[in-house]
Write a protein that holds these residues in place. Structure first.
Motif, PDB file in Angstrom:
ATOM      1  N   GLU A 164       0.851  -1.193   0.000  1.00  0.00           N
ATOM      2  CA  GLU A 164       0.000   0.000   0.000  1.00  0.00           C
ATOM      3  C   GLU A 164       0.886   1.243   0.000  1.00  0.00           C
ATOM      4  OE1 GLU A 164      -4.040   1.167   2.163  1.00  0.00           O
ATOM      5  OE2 GLU A 164      -2.320   1.264   3.503  1.00  0.00           O
ATOM      6  N   ALA A 165       0.599   2.155  -0.871  1.00  0.00           N
ATOM      7  CA  ALA A 165       1.363   3.409  -0.928  1.00  0.00           C
ATOM      8  C   ALA A 165       0.492   4.542  -0.417  1.00  0.00           C
ATOM      9  CB  ALA A 165       1.793   3.687  -2.365  1.00  0.00           C
ATOM     10  N   THR A 166       1.025   5.283   0.539  1.00  0.00           N
ATOM     11  CA  THR A 166       0.306   6.449   1.067  1.00  0.00           C
ATOM     12  C   THR A 166       1.105   7.694   0.697  1.00  0.00           C
ATOM     13  OG1 THR A 166      -0.315   5.054   2.918  1.00  0.00           O
ATOM     14  CG2 THR A 166      -0.759   7.396   3.168  1.00  0.00           C
ATOM     15  N   ILE A 167       0.447   8.637   0.039  1.00  0.00           N
ATOM     16  CA  ILE A 167       1.155   9.837  -0.430  1.00  0.00           C
ATOM     17  C   ILE A 167       0.868  11.008   0.505  1.00  0.00           C
ATOM     18  CG2 ILE A 167       1.564  11.345  -2.426  1.00  0.00           C
ATOM     19  CD1 ILE A 167       0.163   9.049  -4.102  1.00  0.00           C
ATOM     20  N   TRP A 168       1.949  11.606   1.014  1.00  0.00           N
ATOM     21  CA  TRP A 168       1.811  12.782   1.880  1.00  0.00           C
ATOM     22  C   TRP A 168       2.343  14.011   1.154  1.00  0.00           C
ATOM     23  CZ3 TRP A 168       3.950  11.012   7.354  1.00  0.00           C
ATOM     24  CH2 TRP A 168       3.074  10.061   7.884  1.00  0.00           C
ATOM     25  N   PHE A 170       4.009  17.528   1.643  1.00  0.00           N
ATOM     26  CA  PHE A 170       4.752  18.260   2.669  1.00  0.00           C
ATOM     27  C   PHE A 170       4.270  19.697   2.825  1.00  0.00           C
ATOM     28  CE2 PHE A 170       8.262  15.130   2.689  1.00  0.00           C
ATOM     29  CZ  PHE A 170       8.374  15.011   4.066  1.00  0.00           C
ATOM     30  N   THR A 171       3.837  20.300   1.721  1.00  0.00           N
ATOM     31  CA  THR A 171       3.420  21.698   1.788  1.00  0.00           C
ATOM     32  C   THR A 171       2.123  21.825   2.589  1.00  0.00           C
ATOM     33  OG1 THR A 171       4.312  21.840  -0.428  1.00  0.00           O
ATOM     34  CG2 THR A 171       3.115  23.751   0.360  1.00  0.00           C
ATOM     35  N   ASP A 172       1.137  20.995   2.229  1.00  0.00           N
ATOM     36  CA  ASP A 172      -0.154  21.060   2.934  1.00  0.00           C
ATOM     37  C   ASP A 172      -0.171  20.201   4.202  1.00  0.00           C
ATOM     38  OD1 ASP A 172      -0.983  22.677   0.915  1.00  0.00           O
ATOM     39  OD2 ASP A 172      -1.897  21.071  -0.264  1.00  0.00           O
ATOM     40  N   ARG A 173       0.887  19.399   4.346  1.00  0.00           N
ATOM     41  CA  ARG A 173       1.016  18.511   5.517  1.00  0.00           C
ATOM     42  C   ARG A 173      -0.209  17.629   5.716  1.00  0.00           C
ATOM     43  NH1 ARG A 173       4.064  23.069   9.232  1.00  0.00           N
ATOM     44  NH2 ARG A 173       5.581  23.502   7.643  1.00  0.00           N
ATOM     45  N   GLN A 174      -0.586  16.993   4.640  1.00  0.00           N
ATOM     46  CA  GLN A 174      -1.737  16.086   4.713  1.00  0.00           C
ATOM     47  C   GLN A 174      -1.597  14.932   3.723  1.00  0.00           C
ATOM     48  OE1 GLN A 174      -5.157  18.391   3.683  1.00  0.00           O
ATOM     49  NE2 GLN A 174      -4.643  18.504   1.536  1.00  0.00           N
ATOM     50  N   GLU A 175      -2.417  13.918   3.933  1.00  0.00           N
ATOM     51  CA  GLU A 175      -2.422  12.767   3.025  1.00  0.00           C
ATOM     52  C   GLU A 175      -3.206  13.140   1.780  1.00  0.00           C
ATOM     53  OE1 GLU A 175      -3.472   9.025   4.910  1.00  0.00           O
ATOM     54  OE2 GLU A 175      -4.348   8.371   3.003  1.00  0.00           O
ATOM     55  N   VAL A 176      -2.622  12.880   0.602  1.00  0.00           N
ATOM     56  CA  VAL A 176      -3.313  13.282  -0.630  1.00  0.00           C
ATOM     57  C   VAL A 176      -3.636  12.093  -1.539  1.00  0.00           C
ATOM     58  CG1 VAL A 176      -2.510  15.665  -0.726  1.00  0.00           C
ATOM     59  CG2 VAL A 176      -1.082  13.858  -1.673  1.00  0.00           C
ATOM     60  N   GLY A 177      -3.273  10.928  -1.151  1.00  0.00           N
ATOM     61  CA  GLY A 177      -3.599   9.789  -2.012  1.00  0.00           C
ATOM     62  C   GLY A 177      -3.206   8.475  -1.381  1.00  0.00           C
ATOM     63  N   ARG A 178      -3.860   7.417  -1.836  1.00  0.00           N
ATOM     64  CA  ARG A 178      -3.569   6.083  -1.315  1.00  0.00           C
ATOM     65  C   ARG A 178      -3.767   5.080  -2.451  1.00  0.00           C
ATOM     66  NH1 ARG A 178      -3.889   3.850   4.410  1.00  0.00           N
ATOM     67  NH2 ARG A 178      -3.746   5.988   5.133  1.00  0.00           N
ATOM     68  N   VAL A 179      -2.779   4.279  -2.696  1.00  0.00           N
ATOM     69  CA  VAL A 179      -2.839   3.278  -3.773  1.00  0.00           C
ATOM     70  C   VAL A 179      -2.419   1.936  -3.191  1.00  0.00           C
ATOM     71  CG1 VAL A 179      -2.018   2.670  -6.084  1.00  0.00           C
ATOM     72  CG2 VAL A 179      -2.046   5.048  -5.408  1.00  0.00           C
ATOM     73  N   SER A 180      -3.124   0.892  -3.547  1.00  0.00           N
ATOM     74  CA  SER A 180      -2.687  -0.424  -3.065  1.00  0.00           C
ATOM     75  C   SER A 180      -2.661  -1.413  -4.221  1.00  0.00           C
ATOM     76  CB  SER A 180      -3.611  -0.918  -1.952  1.00  0.00           C
ATOM     77  OG  SER A 180      -4.884  -1.177  -2.480  1.00  0.00           O
ATOM     78  N   THR A 181      -1.811  -2.389  -4.097  1.00  0.00           N
ATOM     79  CA  THR A 181      -1.723  -3.418  -5.124  1.00  0.00           C
ATOM     80  C   THR A 181      -1.511  -4.777  -4.459  1.00  0.00           C
ATOM     81  OG1 THR A 181      -0.615  -4.070  -7.170  1.00  0.00           O
ATOM     82  CG2 THR A 181       0.788  -3.164  -5.479  1.00  0.00           C
ATOM     83  N   SER A 182      -2.074  -5.772  -5.073  1.00  0.00           N
ATOM     84  CA  SER A 182      -1.807  -7.133  -4.602  1.00  0.00           C
ATOM     85  C   SER A 182      -1.571  -8.009  -5.822  1.00  0.00           C
ATOM     86  CB  SER A 182      -2.972  -7.660  -3.755  1.00  0.00           C
ATOM     87  OG  SER A 182      -4.121  -7.705  -4.548  1.00  0.00           O
ATOM     88  N   ALA A 183      -0.607  -8.878  -5.713  1.00  0.00           N
ATOM     89  CA  ALA A 183      -0.278  -9.777  -6.825  1.00  0.00           C
ATOM     90  C   ALA A 183      -0.023 -11.159  -6.262  1.00  0.00           C
ATOM     91  CB  ALA A 183       0.954  -9.264  -7.556  1.00  0.00           C
TER      92      ALA A 183
END
Lengths: 222, 238
Positions: A164-168, A170-183
Motif C-alpha cells: 500500500e502506498a500512502t502519499i503525503w 509536505f506543503t499542505d502537511r496532509q495525506e493526498v492519495g492512497r494506492v494499493s496493489t496485490s499480486a
C-alpha cells in the motif's frame, strides 16, 4: 543436429522464456493530484519498517523509484537511504512519523524544516507491505556420481505480494492519495537432469502496478 | 632414477612404476588438502568486524560540553557464539570500533562540544576532570545483547538486539542519571552475498537504531531533563 535434438532445444528455450502466471489487482484513491509539473521538487519513496513481523523490502522501493524515473525523468525521486541519512534520526523505523499529524509536529523542528526545504521535498510516499511465499509442494532429489550429476523431481510454490502506498504532501502537511496493489503468482521448477526454474515475477508485477499508479499521480505526461 | 624416500616407496618398488607412484603421491596430497579444507571449514571461526557509515544527526545542538568515557569493554565489545554441532562454525562479531564511531558522530551532532575522556570520573579526580571544563560526563555500556545468526535461523534474516546502559556524571564525579535504552537491527535484505555481510548489516542497523533512540529520547529522561534545566538556569544567573 537431428530433428529430435532441435525439438528438445526448442522446448528448453520455450521453458526458459516462460514465466509463471501472475494475477495483480490495483486499487487507487486519490484526493488531491498535483495539477502542474513538479519541476525541481523532489519525491521520496520510503519503506515502512516499524512492524515486528515484516519489513518492506528496500529493493522494492528501489524498483518503484526506477520504474517512475525511467518512465518520466522529469520526476525527481530521491534515493531512500540518502533521504534517511540527511534527516537522521527522524525517519528511522522507531522514529518515523506514522500519521500526517506527526509530520506536523516534526516540521516544527527548524532544522528538519530547513533541510526539507533545502532538498525541495514536496511529496513523500510511504510503502507498506511485503512479498511472502504462501505455500510450496513437490520434491526434488539431486545426485552426483562418477558419470556426472543431475536432479530429478518437480517443485512448485506460490508468492503473494501486498503493498500500500500512502502519499503525503509536505506543503499542505496532509495525506493526498492512497494506492494499493496485490499480486499472486505460481512458480514451478521441473528437473530432469537440469532444474529449470519458471519463476512468477510477483514482486516485479506489484512494482509495475504500483509504479504506474504513482506515475499517474506525479507525472503530467501520464 | 632413485625413488624419493616416501612412505609409498616399498609398494612402488614391488608393484608399480615410478610414474604411478608420482600420480598416487599427488592424489594423496590433493586428498589431504581437501580433507584439511573440509575440516577447517567445518570447525573454523567466522569473524565479522562490524563496519558502517553513520550519519550525523539533524538536531539543534544542546549548549553544553559533554565529556564521554568509553570503557575498554565498550571500545572492544564483541560477542562470541560457539558452534553446538560439528557442521556449524563459531562466530565472533566485533562491534566495539563501530559503536565508538557511531557514538562519536552522534554526540558531536548533539552537543556543542564533546570531550573524549581517558578515565572514568571519580570523586577523587575532580580536579583532572574539572580542567577539561565539561558540564557532564556520559558513560555508555552494553548491558545485554541477544542475537540470531545464520546457523540459528537457517534463513537469510539475522537479528541483533541490544540494551545500552547510560550513566551521566557531573564534572565532580557525582551520578546525575542512570538509564537504559534498547536497540534492534535486522538484515533488511535476503540477497546479500555472504552471511558475514548480512550479520554486519544487521549490526549497523542496530547501531543506527541505538543512535536514533538516544538522540530522540535523551532530553526526555527525567533526570537528564532536570540536569539540563539546572545547567540552563546556572548559565542564566549572572
Amino acid at each position: 543436429m537431428t530433428r529430435y535434438q532441435f525439438c528438445r532445444l526448442c522446448c528448453l528455450g520455450t521453458l526458459l522464456f516462460l514465466g509463471g502466471c501472475v494475477t495483480a489487482t490495483v486499487d487507487e484513491m486519490v484526493f488531491n493530484e498535483p495539477t502542474v509539473s513538479l519541476g525541481e521538487s523532489t519525491v521520496v519513496i520510503l519503506g515502512r519498517r516499524h512492524a515486528s513481523d515484516y519489513e518492506t523490502e528496500p529493493d522494492f522501493i528501489q524498483c518503484l523509484a526506477k520504474h517512475i524515473t525511467s518512465a518520466d525523468d522529469s520526476v525527481n525521486v530521491m534515493p531512500e537511504l540518502v533521504f534517511m541519512n540527511a534527516l537522521y534520526p527522524w525517519f528511522e523505523p522507531r522514529t518515523a512519523p506514522m500519521r500526517p499529524s506527526d509530520l506536523e509536529r516534526l516540521l516544527q523542528k527548524e532544522a528538519v524544516q530547513l533541510k526539507l526545504k533545502d532538498m525541495k521535498t514536496e511529496y513523500m510516499v510511504w510503502i507498506d507491505g511485503n512479498t511472502v511465499r504462501t505455500d510450496s509442494a513437490g520434491s526434488m532429489s539431486c545426485g552426483i556420481g562418477p558419470g556426472g550429476a543431475g536432479c530429478f523431481g518437480f517443485g512448485t510454490w506460490s508468492n503473494d505480494a501486498n503493498y500500500e502506498a500512502t502519499i503525503w504532501d509536505f506543503t499542505d502537511r496532509q495525506e493526498v492519495g492512497r494506492v494499493s496493489t496485490s499480486a499472486t503468482g505460481q512458480s514451478y521448477m521441473p528437473a530432469v537432469v537440469v532444474p529449470i526454474p519458471i519463476i512468477a515475477p510477483v514482486q516485479g508485477t506489484a512494482c509495475d502496478g504500483l509504479g504506474d499508479q504513482l506515475l499517474e499521480f506525479f507525472s503530467i505526461n501520464y | 632414477m632413485e625413488a624419493p624416500s616416501l612412505g609409498l616407496t616399498t609398494i612402488a618398488d614391488t608393484a608399480t612404476t615410478w610414474g604411478q607412484v608420482q600420480h598416487l603421491t599427488y592424489a594423496v596430497k590433493v586428498l589431504g588438502v581437501l580433507m584439511l579444507t573440509l575440516l577447517l571449514s567445518s570447525c573454523g571461526v567466522n569473524e565479522v568486524v562490524v563496519e558502517g557509515r553513520f550519519p550525523s544527526p539533524l538536531l539543534d545542538k544542546l549548549p553544553v560540553t559533554l565529556g564521554v568515557y568509553y570503557k575498554p569493554e565498550f571500545r572492544e565489545h564483541e560477542f562470541f557464539d560457539e558452534a553446538t554441532t560439528r557442521g556449524e562454525s563459531d562466530w565472533v562479531v566485533k562491534t566495539g570500533a563501530a559503536q565508538v564511531q557511531m557514538y562519536n558522530t552522534l554526540l558531536e551532532g548533539m552537543f556543542e562540544r564533546v570531550v573524549l575522556l581517558n578515565e572514568l570520573p571519580r570523586k577523587d579526580r575532580v580536579a583532572e576532570v574539572g580542567k577539561q571544563a565539561v558540564d557532564a560526563i556520559l558513560v555508555p555500556e552494553v548491558n545485554e545483547l541477544q542475537y540470531s545468526i545464520p546457523t540459528h535461523t537457517k534463513i537469510n534474516v539475522f537479528e541483533i538486539w541490544m540494551r545500552y546502559r547510560y550513566e551521566l556524571y557531573s564534572a565532580n564525579g557525582e551520578q546525575l542519571a542512570d538509564w537504559t535504552m534498547t536497540a534492534y537491527g535486522k538484515t533488511p535484505t535476503a540477497f546479500l552475498r555472504s552471511a558475514e555481510a548480512a550479520v554486519n548489516l544487521a549490526a549497523v542497523v542496530a547501531l543506527r537504531d541505538a543512535g536514533a533512540n538516544f538522540a530522540v529520547n535523551f532530553e526526555q529522561v527525567p533526570e537528564v531533563k532536570l540536569w539540563l534545566e539546572n545547567t540552563a538556569d546556572r548559565r542564566a544567573t549572572p
